[in-house]
Each structure stands twice: as structure tokens, then as C-alpha cells.
Design a protein around this motif. Structure first.
Motif, PDB file in Angstrom:
ATOM      1  N   GLY A   1     -19.488-113.779 -48.505  1.00  0.00           N
ATOM      2  CA  GLY A   1     -20.834-114.037 -48.029  1.00  0.00           C
ATOM      3  C   GLY A   1     -21.890-113.159 -48.668  1.00  0.00           C
ATOM      4  N   SER A   2     -22.959-113.790 -49.130  1.00  0.00           N
ATOM      5  CA  SER A   2     -24.080-113.039 -49.705  1.00  0.00           C
ATOM      6  C   SER A   2     -24.696-112.114 -48.671  1.00  0.00           C
ATOM      7  CB  SER A   2     -25.157-113.991 -50.219  1.00  0.00           C
ATOM      8  OG  SER A   2     -24.673-114.740 -51.290  1.00  0.00           O
ATOM      9  N   ALA A   3     -24.724-112.560 -47.424  1.00  0.00           N
ATOM     10  CA  ALA A   3     -25.300-111.727 -46.363  1.00  0.00           C
ATOM     11  C   ALA A   3     -24.487-110.448 -46.186  1.00  0.00           C
ATOM     12  CB  ALA A   3     -25.357-112.503 -45.055  1.00  0.00           C
ATOM     13  N   GLN A   4     -23.159-110.546 -46.284  1.00  0.00           N
ATOM     14  CA  GLN A   4     -22.314-109.358 -46.167  1.00  0.00           C
ATOM     15  C   GLN A   4     -22.603-108.392 -47.304  1.00  0.00           C
ATOM     16  OE1 GLN A   4     -18.397-111.154 -46.164  1.00  0.00           O
ATOM     17  NE2 GLN A   4     -18.170-110.756 -43.966  1.00  0.00           N
ATOM     18  N   VAL A   5     -22.735-108.911 -48.504  1.00  0.00           N
ATOM     19  CA  VAL A   5     -23.015-108.074 -49.670  1.00  0.00           C
ATOM     20  C   VAL A   5     -24.337-107.339 -49.478  1.00  0.00           C
ATOM     21  CG1 VAL A   5     -23.544-108.104 -52.146  1.00  0.00           C
ATOM     22  CG2 VAL A   5     -21.622-109.450 -51.271  1.00  0.00           C
ATOM     23  N   GLU A   6     -25.355-108.091 -49.101  1.00  0.00           N
ATOM     24  CA  GLU A   6     -26.680-107.483 -48.905  1.00  0.00           C
ATOM     25  C   GLU A   6     -26.655-106.455 -47.784  1.00  0.00           C
ATOM     26  OE1 GLU A   6     -29.318-110.818 -48.362  1.00  0.00           O
ATOM     27  OE2 GLU A   6     -28.830-111.614 -50.341  1.00  0.00           O
ATOM     28  N   ASP A   7     -25.936-106.751 -46.706  1.00  0.00           N
ATOM     29  CA  ASP A   7     -25.836-105.804 -45.590  1.00  0.00           C
ATOM     30  C   ASP A   7     -25.169-104.503 -46.027  1.00  0.00           C
ATOM     31  OD1 ASP A   7     -27.058-107.572 -43.866  1.00  0.00           O
ATOM     32  OD2 ASP A   7     -25.192-108.184 -42.860  1.00  0.00           O
ATOM     33  N   ILE A   8     -24.091-104.623 -46.795  1.00  0.00           N
ATOM     34  CA  ILE A   8     -23.370-103.427 -47.222  1.00  0.00           C
ATOM     35  C   ILE A   8     -24.214-102.602 -48.186  1.00  0.00           C
ATOM     36  CG2 ILE A   8     -21.364-102.583 -48.519  1.00  0.00           C
ATOM     37  CD1 ILE A   8     -19.777-104.866 -47.176  1.00  0.00           C
TER      38      ILE A   8
ATOM     39  N   ALA B   1     -21.979 -93.437 -54.395  1.00  0.00           N
ATOM     40  CA  ALA B   1     -22.457 -94.707 -53.844  1.00  0.00           C
ATOM     41  C   ALA B   1     -21.310 -95.708 -53.707  1.00  0.00           C
ATOM     42  CB  ALA B   1     -23.567 -95.283 -54.726  1.00  0.00           C
ATOM     43  N   PHE B   2     -20.437 -95.792 -54.701  1.00  0.00           N
ATOM     44  CA  PHE B   2     -19.307 -96.711 -54.638  1.00  0.00           C
ATOM     45  C   PHE B   2     -18.362 -96.333 -53.507  1.00  0.00           C
ATOM     46  CE2 PHE B   2     -20.514 -98.744 -58.514  1.00  0.00           C
ATOM     47  CZ  PHE B   2     -19.818 -99.928 -58.539  1.00  0.00           C
ATOM     48  N   SER B   3     -18.155 -95.066 -53.305  1.00  0.00           N
ATOM     49  CA  SER B   3     -17.283 -94.607 -52.238  1.00  0.00           C
ATOM     50  C   SER B   3     -17.835 -95.031 -50.878  1.00  0.00           C
ATOM     51  CB  SER B   3     -17.133 -93.096 -52.305  1.00  0.00           C
ATOM     52  OG  SER B   3     -16.246 -92.638 -51.326  1.00  0.00           O
ATOM     53  N   ILE B   4     -19.114 -94.852 -50.682  1.00  0.00           N
ATOM     54  CA  ILE B   4     -19.753 -95.257 -49.431  1.00  0.00           C
ATOM     55  C   ILE B   4     -19.658 -96.773 -49.263  1.00  0.00           C
ATOM     56  CG2 ILE B   4     -21.962 -95.412 -48.209  1.00  0.00           C
ATOM     57  CD1 ILE B   4     -22.698 -92.713 -49.629  1.00  0.00           C
ATOM     58  N   ALA B   5     -20.011 -97.520 -50.302  1.00  0.00           N
ATOM     59  CA  ALA B   5     -19.988 -98.985 -50.229  1.00  0.00           C
ATOM     60  C   ALA B   5     -18.568 -99.502 -50.001  1.00  0.00           C
ATOM     61  CB  ALA B   5     -20.574 -99.585 -51.506  1.00  0.00           C
ATOM     62  N   ARG B   6     -17.612 -98.893 -50.652  1.00  0.00           N
ATOM     63  CA  ARG B   6     -16.218 -99.322 -50.502  1.00  0.00           C
ATOM     64  C   ARG B   6     -15.757 -99.128 -49.064  1.00  0.00           C
ATOM     65  NH1 ARG B   6     -10.996 -97.200 -51.086  1.00  0.00           N
ATOM     66  NH2 ARG B   6      -9.540 -98.745 -51.862  1.00  0.00           N
ATOM     67  N   ASN B   7     -16.125 -98.015 -48.448  1.00  0.00           N
ATOM     68  CA  ASN B   7     -15.753 -97.789 -47.051  1.00  0.00           C
ATOM     69  C   ASN B   7     -16.380 -98.839 -46.131  1.00  0.00           C
ATOM     70  OD1 ASN B   7     -14.128 -95.598 -47.632  1.00  0.00           O
ATOM     71  ND2 ASN B   7     -15.775 -94.125 -47.373  1.00  0.00           N
ATOM     72  N   PHE B   8     -17.653 -99.158 -46.361  1.00  0.00           N
ATOM     73  CA  PHE B   8     -18.301-100.207 -45.562  1.00  0.00           C
ATOM     74  C   PHE B   8     -17.625-101.557 -45.814  1.00  0.00           C
ATOM     75  CE2 PHE B   8     -22.259 -97.492 -45.328  1.00  0.00           C
ATOM     76  CZ  PHE B   8     -22.234 -97.337 -43.949  1.00  0.00           C
TER      77      PHE B   8
END
Length: 187
Positions: free
Chosen positions: A39-46, A71-78
């Protein structure tokens, strides 16, 4: 000014530097996340959650450090949290992915024997990739897909460079062995 210098300035309170950080990091995060989430919404939210956390924790950013692995570490966790939530809501269906991979392989071959061989090879490569651990898949995606150095990817995954290299080597061995292995019916 590069993204690392801009993040150092942003961490010290220079709000104008945020635009440089965002312009450098957001597209990389988006590409990575789109390969994992439907989902694009999930990507944008993360992406939004990632930058909010970076803002909240900017005082802990070490001047001179690299912003991309952080930043990747934070995004990966989300992303992992999001995937766990959606997994509970619905199970993943790999049928479409397998069909698409088979169609891609079939579209490039000429006769029936080659079609069969391509389908069998595709199925074995996909099975080998699915058998990899999450750590091995993530190591591959960060180094090959995102072009990160081994040090950057190791930082994102919370491992050592040696541990990352070991995961990459094991993945390469498994995937390389897949096409040459005969399917169970051919033994």
C-alpha cells in the motif's frame, strides 16, 4: 552540502538543513519500502513516522555520522511493525508473485521444453529465496537493492560487517545451488 553534514546541522538546531536531509533520504526510503509493502499509504505513513522520529531524536545524532543507515534502521523497524500488524489481519498470498515470475521467464523462451525448464528453474530460485532467513534477505536488499556499503547495511541491521558478509555469502550459495538442483520428481 551532503545529507550527513545537513543532518549534523539539523541536529544542532539548523531547521533549514532539514530540507536537504529529506530530499536525500526520502526517495531512498520510498524505493526500499515500496518493494516490501503493497500500500502506498503504508509507505507514506512509514516515511512520515521515520522523519518524525528523526526529528524527535535529532539531539542524539552524532555529528559526522551517516544519516542514511540511521534513517533506514528507523524505517525498517516501522516496516517490520507494520508487516506484523497486517500479517495478523490477512495472510500473504504468494500465488500472484509466482505466476508473475513464471510468466516473465516463459515470455523470454521459445519452445515447450525451454518453457518447462524456465518454470522449474524459476520455482527452484523462488523456493531458495523464500528459504532464506529475514536477515539474509534484508542484507541482500540493502546491499544490492539499495546500493549500501556493507558497513551501512550492517549498521541498519544491527550486526557486524563480518556477520553481514556471512549472511550474503550463505544467500549466494543457496540461490546459486537452486537452479542446478533437480526437482524432487527428477531424482
Amino acid at each position: 552540502m551532503n545529507a550527513d553534514d545537513a543532518m549534523s546541522r539539523y541536529a544542532r538546531g539548523d531547521d533549514a538543513a532539514f530540507a536537504i536531509v529529506y530530499d536525500a533520504v526520502a526517495p531512498r526510503l520510498e524505493g526500499y519500502l515500496r518493494r516490501h509493502l503493497r500500500g502506498s499509504a503504508q509507505v507514506e505513513d512509514i516515511i512520515q513516522q521515520t522523519f518524525m522520529q528523526m526529528h524527535d531524536k535529532r539531539g542524539t545524532f552524532s555529528a559526522g555520522a551517516e544519516v542514511l543507515p540511521w534513517a533506514f534502521s528507523i524505517a525498517r523497524n516501522f516496516m517490520i511493525d507494520t508487516m506484523r500488524k497486517t500479517k495478523r489481519e490477512a495472510s500473504a498470498d504468494l500465488t500472484d508473485e509466482r505466476t508473475a515470475m513464471g510468466a516473465m521467464l516463459v515470455s523470454r523462451v521459445a519452445n515447450g521444453e525451454e518453457v518447462l525448464q524456465a518454470r522449474q528453474t524459476g520455482a527452484r530460485v523462488l523456493a531458495a529465496f523464500e528459504a532464506l532467513t529475514e536477515h539474509q534477505r534484508a542484507a541482500y536488499e540493502l546491499t544490492e537493492g539499495e546500493g549500501m556499503s556493507h558497513a551501512e547495511a550492517a549498521s541498519v541491521l544491527g550486526t557486524t560487517v563480518t556477520g553481514l558478509r556471512s549472511a550474503i555469502e550463505e544467500r549466494e550459495q543457496r540461490v546459486a545451488a537452486a537452479p542446478s538442483a533437480a526437482p524432487a520428481g527428477d531424482r
